[in-house]
Design a protein around this motif. Structure first.
Motif, PDB file in Angstrom:
ATOM      1  N   VAL A 200       0.858  -1.173   0.000  1.00 26.16           N
ATOM      2  CA  VAL A 200       0.000   0.000   0.000  1.00 26.16           C
ATOM      3  C   VAL A 200       0.898   1.227   0.000  1.00 26.16           C
ATOM      4  CG1 VAL A 200      -1.797   1.282   1.210  1.00 26.16           C
ATOM      5  CG2 VAL A 200      -1.852  -1.217   1.200  1.00 26.16           C
ATOM      6  N   VAL A 201       0.755   2.069  -1.014  1.00 25.64           N
ATOM      7  CA  VAL A 201       1.610   3.245  -1.177  1.00 25.64           C
ATOM      8  C   VAL A 201       1.055   4.424  -0.390  1.00 25.64           C
ATOM      9  CG1 VAL A 201       2.514   4.898  -2.856  1.00 25.64           C
ATOM     10  CG2 VAL A 201       2.448   2.462  -3.414  1.00 25.64           C
ATOM     11  N   ASN A 202      -0.224   4.687  -0.564  1.00 26.31           N
ATOM     12  CA  ASN A 202      -0.910   5.743   0.200  1.00 26.31           C
ATOM     13  C   ASN A 202      -1.964   5.102   1.081  1.00 26.31           C
ATOM     14  OD1 ASN A 202       0.520   7.889  -0.882  1.00 26.31           O
ATOM     15  ND2 ASN A 202      -0.912   8.198  -2.572  1.00 26.31           N
ATOM     16  N   GLN A 203      -1.875   5.332   2.362  1.00 26.90           N
ATOM     17  CA  GLN A 203      -2.847   4.749   3.290  1.00 26.90           C
ATOM     18  C   GLN A 203      -3.796   5.791   3.855  1.00 26.90           C
ATOM     19  OE1 GLN A 203      -1.520   1.470   5.787  1.00 26.90           O
ATOM     20  NE2 GLN A 203       0.599   1.946   5.246  1.00 26.90           N
ATOM     21  N   ASN A 204      -3.686   7.002   3.357  1.00 28.91           N
ATOM     22  CA  ASN A 204      -4.586   8.053   3.829  1.00 28.91           C
ATOM     23  C   ASN A 204      -5.941   7.922   3.132  1.00 28.91           C
ATOM     24  OD1 ASN A 204      -2.545   9.083   5.507  1.00 28.91           O
ATOM     25  ND2 ASN A 204      -1.673  10.232   3.787  1.00 28.91           N
ATOM     26  N   HIS A 205      -6.677   9.015   3.014  1.00 28.42           N
ATOM     27  CA  HIS A 205      -8.034   8.935   2.488  1.00 28.42           C
ATOM     28  C   HIS A 205      -8.065   8.407   1.051  1.00 28.42           C
ATOM     29  CE1 HIS A 205     -12.296   9.950   2.667  1.00 28.42           C
ATOM     30  NE2 HIS A 205     -12.187  10.371   1.426  1.00 28.42           N
ATOM     31  N   TRP A 206      -7.105   8.857   0.212  1.00 22.06           N
ATOM     32  CA  TRP A 206      -7.059   8.439  -1.192  1.00 22.06           C
ATOM     33  C   TRP A 206      -6.015   7.324  -1.318  1.00 22.06           C
ATOM     34  CZ3 TRP A 206     -11.294  10.568  -2.554  1.00 22.06           C
ATOM     35  CH2 TRP A 206     -11.631  11.866  -2.184  1.00 22.06           C
ATOM     36  N   VAL A 207      -6.495   6.102  -1.325  1.00 25.70           N
ATOM     37  CA  VAL A 207      -5.615   4.932  -1.223  1.00 25.70           C
ATOM     38  C   VAL A 207      -5.010   4.597  -2.583  1.00 25.70           C
ATOM     39  CG1 VAL A 207      -5.511   2.475  -0.641  1.00 25.70           C
ATOM     40  CG2 VAL A 207      -6.931   4.030   0.710  1.00 25.70           C
ATOM     41  N   ALA A 208      -3.724   4.230  -2.587  1.00 21.55           N
ATOM     42  CA  ALA A 208      -3.046   3.716  -3.775  1.00 21.55           C
ATOM     43  C   ALA A 208      -2.269   2.476  -3.359  1.00 21.55           C
ATOM     44  CB  ALA A 208      -2.102   4.761  -4.370  1.00 21.55           C
ATOM     45  N   ALA A 209      -2.283   1.435  -4.208  1.00 19.51           N
ATOM     46  CA  ALA A 209      -1.629   0.186  -3.812  1.00 19.51           C
ATOM     47  C   ALA A 209      -1.146  -0.605  -5.012  1.00 19.51           C
ATOM     48  CB  ALA A 209      -2.593  -0.673  -2.986  1.00 19.51           C
ATOM     49  N   PHE A 210      -0.062  -1.349  -4.785  1.00 22.00           N
ATOM     50  CA  PHE A 210       0.368  -2.399  -5.705  1.00 22.00           C
ATOM     51  C   PHE A 210      -0.266  -3.708  -5.240  1.00 22.00           C
ATOM     52  CE2 PHE A 210       3.990   0.562  -6.143  1.00 22.00           C
ATOM     53  CZ  PHE A 210       4.100   0.624  -7.523  1.00 22.00           C
ATOM     54  N   SER A 211      -0.857  -4.426  -6.173  1.00 24.48           N
ATOM     55  CA  SER A 211      -1.414  -5.738  -5.830  1.00 24.48           C
ATOM     56  C   SER A 211      -0.336  -6.809  -5.788  1.00 24.48           C
ATOM     57  CB  SER A 211      -2.481  -6.145  -6.849  1.00 24.48           C
ATOM     58  OG  SER A 211      -1.909  -6.284  -8.145  1.00 24.48           O
ATOM     59  N   GLY A 212       0.853  -6.508  -6.362  1.00 23.22           N
ATOM     60  CA  GLY A 212       1.865  -7.547  -6.535  1.00 23.22           C
ATOM     61  C   GLY A 212       1.496  -8.433  -7.708  1.00 23.22           C
ATOM     62  N   ASN A 213       2.379  -9.358  -8.050  1.00 20.34           N
ATOM     63  CA  ASN A 213       2.050 -10.237  -9.180  1.00 20.34           C
ATOM     64  C   ASN A 213       1.161 -11.389  -8.749  1.00 20.34           C
ATOM     65  OD1 ASN A 213       4.304 -11.231  -7.793  1.00 20.34           O
ATOM     66  ND2 ASN A 213       5.193 -12.195  -9.580  1.00 20.34           N
ATOM     67  N   LEU A 214       0.607 -12.050  -9.744  1.00 24.06           N
ATOM     68  CA  LEU A 214      -0.406 -13.074  -9.505  1.00 24.06           C
ATOM     69  C   LEU A 214       0.214 -14.405  -9.100  1.00 24.06           C
ATOM     70  CD1 LEU A 214      -3.471 -12.697  -9.792  1.00 24.06           C
ATOM     71  CD2 LEU A 214      -3.327 -13.783 -12.035  1.00 24.06           C
ATOM     72  N   GLN A 215       1.431 -14.661  -9.612  1.00 23.01           N
ATOM     73  CA  GLN A 215       2.111 -15.925  -9.365  1.00 23.01           C
ATOM     74  C   GLN A 215       3.609 -15.665  -9.308  1.00 23.01           C
ATOM     75  OE1 GLN A 215       1.388 -19.482  -8.956  1.00 23.01           O
ATOM     76  NE2 GLN A 215       3.565 -19.244  -8.490  1.00 23.01           N
ATOM     77  N   GLY A 216       4.247 -16.022  -8.190  1.00 21.38           N
ATOM     78  CA  GLY A 216       5.699 -15.891  -8.100  1.00 21.38           C
ATOM     79  C   GLY A 216       6.373 -16.723  -9.176  1.00 21.38           C
ATOM     80  N   ARG A 217       7.432 -16.168  -9.775  1.00 19.43           N
ATOM     81  CA  ARG A 217       8.086 -16.847 -10.899  1.00 19.43           C
ATOM     82  C   ARG A 217       9.477 -17.359 -10.563  1.00 19.43           C
ATOM     83  NH1 ARG A 217       8.347 -12.973 -15.691  1.00 19.43           N
ATOM     84  NH2 ARG A 217       8.977 -11.507 -14.062  1.00 19.43           N
ATOM     85  N   HIS A 218      10.077 -16.895  -9.468  1.00 16.49           N
ATOM     86  CA  HIS A 218      11.404 -17.372  -9.081  1.00 16.49           C
ATOM     87  C   HIS A 218      11.608 -17.084  -7.596  1.00 16.49           C
ATOM     88  CE1 HIS A 218      12.586 -13.151  -9.338  1.00 16.49           C
ATOM     89  NE2 HIS A 218      12.140 -13.122 -10.588  1.00 16.49           N
ATOM     90  N   VAL A 219      12.765 -17.470  -7.092  1.00 13.41           N
ATOM     91  CA  VAL A 219      12.979 -17.489  -5.648  1.00 13.41           C
ATOM     92  C   VAL A 219      13.017 -16.096  -5.027  1.00 13.41           C
ATOM     93  CG1 VAL A 219      15.510 -17.438  -5.681  1.00 13.41           C
ATOM     94  CG2 VAL A 219      14.305 -18.730  -3.871  1.00 13.41           C
ATOM     95  N   ASN A 220      13.147 -15.060  -5.828  1.00 14.03           N
ATOM     96  CA  ASN A 220      13.100 -13.709  -5.277  1.00 14.03           C
ATOM     97  C   ASN A 220      11.684 -13.144  -5.222  1.00 14.03           C
ATOM     98  OD1 ASN A 220      15.881 -13.483  -4.783  1.00 14.03           O
ATOM     99  ND2 ASN A 220      16.260 -13.053  -6.945  1.00 14.03           N
ATOM    100  N   GLU A 221      10.691 -13.952  -5.615  1.00 11.60           N
ATOM    101  CA  GLU A 221       9.280 -13.552  -5.520  1.00 11.60           C
ATOM    102  C   GLU A 221       8.577 -14.511  -4.561  1.00 11.60           C
ATOM    103  OE1 GLU A 221       8.939 -11.481  -9.929  1.00 11.60           O
ATOM    104  OE2 GLU A 221       7.841 -13.335  -9.578  1.00 11.60           O
ATOM    105  N   THR A 222       8.813 -14.298  -3.279  1.00  9.30           N
ATOM    106  CA  THR A 222       8.383 -15.249  -2.258  1.00  9.30           C
ATOM    107  C   THR A 222       7.048 -14.859  -1.640  1.00  9.30           C
ATOM    108  OG1 THR A 222       9.621 -14.028  -0.584  1.00  9.30           O
ATOM    109  CG2 THR A 222      10.774 -15.816  -1.688  1.00  9.30           C
ATOM    110  N   GLY A 223       6.462 -15.835  -0.957  1.00  9.90           N
ATOM    111  CA  GLY A 223       5.251 -15.579  -0.190  1.00  9.90           C
ATOM    112  C   GLY A 223       3.993 -15.613  -1.033  1.00  9.90           C
TER     113      GLY A 223
END
Length: 410
Positions: A200-223
């Motif tokens: 979440v980039v902006n958590q104030n009244h006007w929210v902006a966020a990255f959803s992240g990718n849909l499927q991790g593709r390698h070991v640096n895209e964890t969780g």
């Protein structure tokens, strides 16, 4: 109003680094991982009763030329069309490089935002105004959001942007902007793409966020990876809920071997940590890199990389984990001999000096960088031009040398 926000799907992009180790059934599951995650996304949109799906770029994966990829995506959009769901999407840097983006027609429920200028689309029956601009070329260096339209009063306003918001280290700085730039637009929600980590980039009244990718593709895209379900109302703060949609999950499993006296003790600890991590992924396969750290008398034996890798993979199979790589960063304890300790300390000091001699390190790295550096960069594994990467490799080699010497003197 409810929307679902997803990004960075990279359809048919392979999961990297596992084809040599996975059994054939798992290998096939991994090859289809991005498609299964896309199907999970469509199912989520329908099950949650969302009015719209917002896709913030990189549906495709660069210069991938298999039109079956685009046809698969179009069929998924057809499913949403049959349920009356609108789709709004922008092209990201990978989409701009893809011939599939231009060649595959999409159903009428899909609106692809202009790449020429910032565009507004209003949907009166939903009370929705969508603002966005896609990438016309792979590298967009301008701050696109500055030209986005003003909000429409009385409607829910949603912005879509593929961007490297300041603070997104490790990602190419395409369409750079600041959190304040986004907030000034006063949209109820800004759906962001390009950064593969959910944030979440902006958590104030006007929210902006990255959803992240849909499927991790390698070991640096964890969780967990997936999409955001976003509930919206005019001039009200957006309410976000994350939904995992990945079909295979990457993890970094660290095992602290401090105080463990034997290799068998260390491997028992590895087995326990693998079982703990496997329990967190549910039905999904866990694809892991195992790193052993800490000070242990077994450090020298662990420096045998072949034995380490094969033993850890054997332990992992028993718990249903696929190990991409096993690494020991374990350190040997002091030997108790003043002469031997001084010798090892001298080696450590000289090794650390060499680590900081970047000119020498770059010279040593020239040959491997020339032979396979480009492939390593494309796979997202290593960049042998990066000084931090070279420092890590040099430090690992030093640790291995000291551990092995400690093992020999003991």
């Amino acid at each position: 109003m409810r929307i679902v926000h997803a990004a960075d799907i990279h359809l048919d992009s392979p999961l990297r680094g596992l084809s040599r180790f996975a059994d054939e059934d798992l290998a096939q599951q991994l090859r289809l991982a991005s498609r299964r995650a896309m199907e999970n996304l469509v199912r989520l949109v329908v099950d949650k009763g969302a009015h719209a799906l917002v896709l913030a770029g990189d549906i495709y994966d660069g210069d991938w030329k298999d039109y079956a990829t685009g046809q698969f995506f179009a069929r998924q959009m057809d499913v949403l069309d049959q349920h009356g769901v609108r789709v709004f999407m922008v092209a990201g840097n990978h989409d701009a490089a893809s011939v599939v983006t231009r060649a595959v027609p999409l159903p009428d429920n899909v609106t692809v935002m202009s790449t020429d200028e910032a565009q507004r689309v209003t949907v009166d029956d939903l009370g929705l105004a969508v603002h966005g601009q896609g990438f016309a070329s792979k590298a967009v260096d301008d701050n696109l959001v500055l030209s986005y339209p003003d909000r429409v009063d009385g409607l829910v306003n949603v912005g879509i942007l593929h961007t490297a918001v300041s603070g997104a280290e490790g990602h190419a700085k395409y369409a750079p902007c600041s959190p304040a730039d986004l907030e000034r637009k006063a949209y109820e929600y800004f759906a962001l793409g390009h950064v593969h980590t959910r944030r979440v980039v902006n958590q104030n009244h006007w929210v902006a966020a990255f959803s992240g990718n849909l499927q991790g593709r390698h070991v640096n895209e964890t969780g967990p990876k997936g999409a955001l379900v976003v509930d919206l109302a005019v001039e009200q703060k957006a309410v976000l809920s994350f939904e995992p949609l990945d079909v295979a999950r990457w993890g970094k499993v660290e095992v602290d071997a401090t105080g463990l006296r034997s290799v068998d003790d260390v491997f028992d600890s590895v087995a326990r940590r693998l079982a703990e991590e496997r329990a967190t992924t549910g039905d999904r396969p866990l694809l892991a890199r195992v790193t052993i750290t800490g000070e242990t008398a077994a450090a020298g034996a662990l420096s045998d990389r072949v034995r380490l890798t094969e033993t850890v993979r054997s332990l992992a199979e028993r718990t249903g984990v696929t190990v991409e790589r096993a690494v020991s960063q374990a350190r040997a304890p002091q030997t108790g001999s003043r002469v031997e300790d001084r010798l090892l300390d001298a080696i450590r000091r000289r090794g650390l000096e060499l680590t900081e001699d970047l000119g020498l390190v770059h010279e040593v790295a020239k040959l491997p960088n020339r032979d396979f550096g480009l492939e390593l960069r494309r796979s997202g594994l290593l960049d042998l031009r990066d000084e931090d990467v070279l420092r890590r490799i040099t430090a690992t080699a030093l640790d291995d040398l000291v551990a092995k010497m400690s093992f020999e003197v003991n």
